[in-house]
Design an enzyme around this catalytic site. Structure first.
Site, short mmCIF file in Angstrom:
data_model
loop_
_atom_site.label_atom_id
_atom_site.label_comp_id
_atom_site.label_asym_id
_atom_site.label_seq_id
_atom_site.Cartn_x
_atom_site.Cartn_y
_atom_site.Cartn_z
N TYR A 135 39.02 45.76 12.13
CA TYR A 135 38.91 45.09 13.79
C TYR A 135 39.47 43.25 13.35
O TYR A 135 39.27 42.37 14.16
CB TYR A 135 37.32 44.91 14.02
CG TYR A 135 36.57 44.59 12.21
CD1 TYR A 135 35.78 42.84 12.39
CD2 TYR A 135 35.31 45.79 11.98
CE1 TYR A 135 34.96 42.62 11.83
CE2 TYR A 135 34.87 44.77 10.51
CZ TYR A 135 34.37 43.91 10.29
OH TYR A 135 33.63 43.09 9.89
N GLU A 136 39.08 42.83 11.80
CA GLU A 136 39.54 41.67 11.56
C GLU A 136 41.34 41.47 11.97
O GLU A 136 42.14 40.31 11.82
CB GLU A 136 39.60 41.37 10.12
CG GLU A 136 37.97 41.54 9.58
CD GLU A 136 38.60 41.36 8.27
OE1 GLU A 136 38.71 40.13 7.71
OE2 GLU A 136 38.31 42.43 7.29
N SER B 33 29.25 45.01 3.02
CA SER B 33 28.18 43.99 3.70
C SER B 33 27.44 44.13 2.69
O SER B 33 26.60 44.97 2.93
CB SER B 33 27.90 44.57 5.10
OG SER B 33 29.05 44.17 5.75
N MET C 109 31.55 50.58 10.78
CA MET C 109 33.02 50.29 11.33
C MET C 109 34.02 49.93 9.93
O MET C 109 34.72 49.60 9.39
CB MET C 109 32.92 48.79 11.52
CG MET C 109 31.72 48.36 13.19
SD MET C 109 31.63 46.96 13.75
CE MET C 109 30.54 46.90 14.24
N HIS D 2 31.81 38.78 2.75
CA HIS D 2 32.56 39.70 1.88
C HIS D 2 33.28 39.09 1.02
O HIS D 2 34.15 37.87 1.52
CB HIS D 2 33.37 41.02 2.77
CG HIS D 2 32.76 41.56 3.29
ND1 HIS D 2 33.32 42.82 2.59
CD2 HIS D 2 32.23 41.73 4.28
CE1 HIS D 2 32.62 44.24 3.50
NE2 HIS D 2 32.47 43.46 4.51
N HIS E 166 38.60 44.72 7.19
CA HIS E 166 37.99 45.98 8.00
C HIS E 166 39.44 45.77 9.30
O HIS E 166 40.27 44.93 8.87
CB HIS E 166 36.83 45.12 8.98
CG HIS E 166 36.01 45.19 7.67
ND1 HIS E 166 35.75 44.17 7.06
CD2 HIS E 166 35.22 46.35 7.94
CE1 HIS E 166 34.41 44.13 6.59
NE2 HIS E 166 34.56 45.05 7.05
N ALA F 275 27.26 48.98 4.77
CA ALA F 275 26.39 49.03 5.43
C ALA F 275 26.60 49.43 6.87
O ALA F 275 27.58 49.60 8.03
CB ALA F 275 25.86 47.11 6.14
N ASN G 241 19.90 48.14 10.38
CA ASN G 241 19.44 48.36 10.94
C ASN G 241 19.48 50.03 11.78
O ASN G 241 20.36 50.80 11.44
CB ASN G 241 20.05 47.33 11.70
CG ASN G 241 21.72 47.91 12.28
OD1 ASN G 241 22.27 47.75 11.23
ND2 ASN G 241 22.10 48.43 13.67
#
Ligand code: CYT
Length: 282
Positions: free
Chosen positions: A89-90, A34, A221, A65, A87, A117, A245
């Protein structure tokens, strides 16, 4: 109804299609996470292949992406760059998430650079810090090598096995190159343990406290599935995280995907310079 060919045959047909577009045999595969996709523009004499055109290739649905495989050279070294990844999670399955890694291996990549990231758990990490991944903790609840073993994915005699060692997945020698090149460019590249969760929700503050106790420095992730498959194939990995972050509860800030993207844009030239210096030394 025709059923899908087996995974190895699917990966071979994707690789065969790519070979019809360029004779280049990549030595290094690079997966851009990312906000880090702009490194793709550093590739010389690029042949850009949209994922959508490659047989069986999965498509990313995440903002930030783009979906291109780019073959070309960096400092004279033939590379294959994945601009964007998919990913779990998609909703993608493990074979889908790791399909591009398998194709990079079949194309001939001898080393894989995975980037992402990540949230910083270690308090000294700041947004914009680059960290070399020394090891990982897979808390995604699944494993990329799940399912029948496929020994044909081996790239040498010591790979392709049902059970395989992970202690050398991120060789210290590759990290040392990255640390040295960062030092030459005037900053300290730290090393840290990457903990992977499934997502897509960011972590809770309690989870981050637990992860710190477990020995994690970074949270994200992605990455671990690709690394497991690279290891199965016998391909050493250099992992680089961009801290976007402080992880939940490490500061009082709320976490937004936009800041992940912004930090990527802020460090893109530093990140590209580091990769460009590392690649000829792999
Ligand atoms: N940040 C990130 N967790 C975070 O806090 N980029 C991924 C996961």
């Amino acid at each position: 109804m025709t059923s899908l060919p087996d995974l190895y045959t699917r990966a071979q047909s994707a690789a065969a299609y790519i070979r019809t577009l360029t004779p280049l045999v990549p030595a290094v595969g690079i997966i851009l996470g990312s906000g880090l996709g702009s490194f793709a523009s550093a590739v010389e004499n690029p042949v850009t292949i949209p994922y959508a055109t490659i047989p069986h290739f999965p498509q990313s649905t995440v903002e930030g992406h783009s979906g291109n495989l780019i073959l070309g050279t960096i400092a004279g070294v033939p590379v294959a760059v994945m601009q964007g990844r998919v990913h779990a999670y998609e909703g993608y399955t493990m074979p889908e998430v790791t399909f591009p890694t398998r194709v990079l291996g079949l194309l001939g990549c001898k080393t894989l650079i995975v980037t992402n990231a990540a949230g910083g758990i270690k308090p000294t990490y700041k947004p914009g810090s680059l960290v070399a991944i020394s090891d990982h903790i897979n808390l995604t609840g699944t494993n990329a090598a799940l399912g029948p073993n496929e020994p044909r994915f081996a790239t040498n005699e010591t790979s392709g096995y049902r059970f395989f060692d992970m202690t050398t997945a991120y060789p210290a020698a590759l990290r040392a190159i990255a640390v040295e090149e960062a030092a030459k460019q005037g900053y300290i590249l730290e090393e840290g343990v990457y903990l992977a969760v499934l997502g897509p929700s960011y972590e809770t503050a309690a989870e981050i406290r637990a992860f710190r106790t477990l020995g994690a420095d970074l949270v994200g992730m992605s990455t671990v599935h690709e690394v497991i498959i690279a290891r199965h194939m016998g391909i050493p990995v250099l992992g680089l995280s961009l801290v976007t972050n402080p992880a939940a509860g490490v500061s009082n800030e709320v976490i937004h995907h936009e800041e992940v993207m912004d930090i990527g844009r802020q460090v893109e030239s530093r990140f590209s310079a580091l990769l460009t210096a590392i690649i000829p030394r792999l």
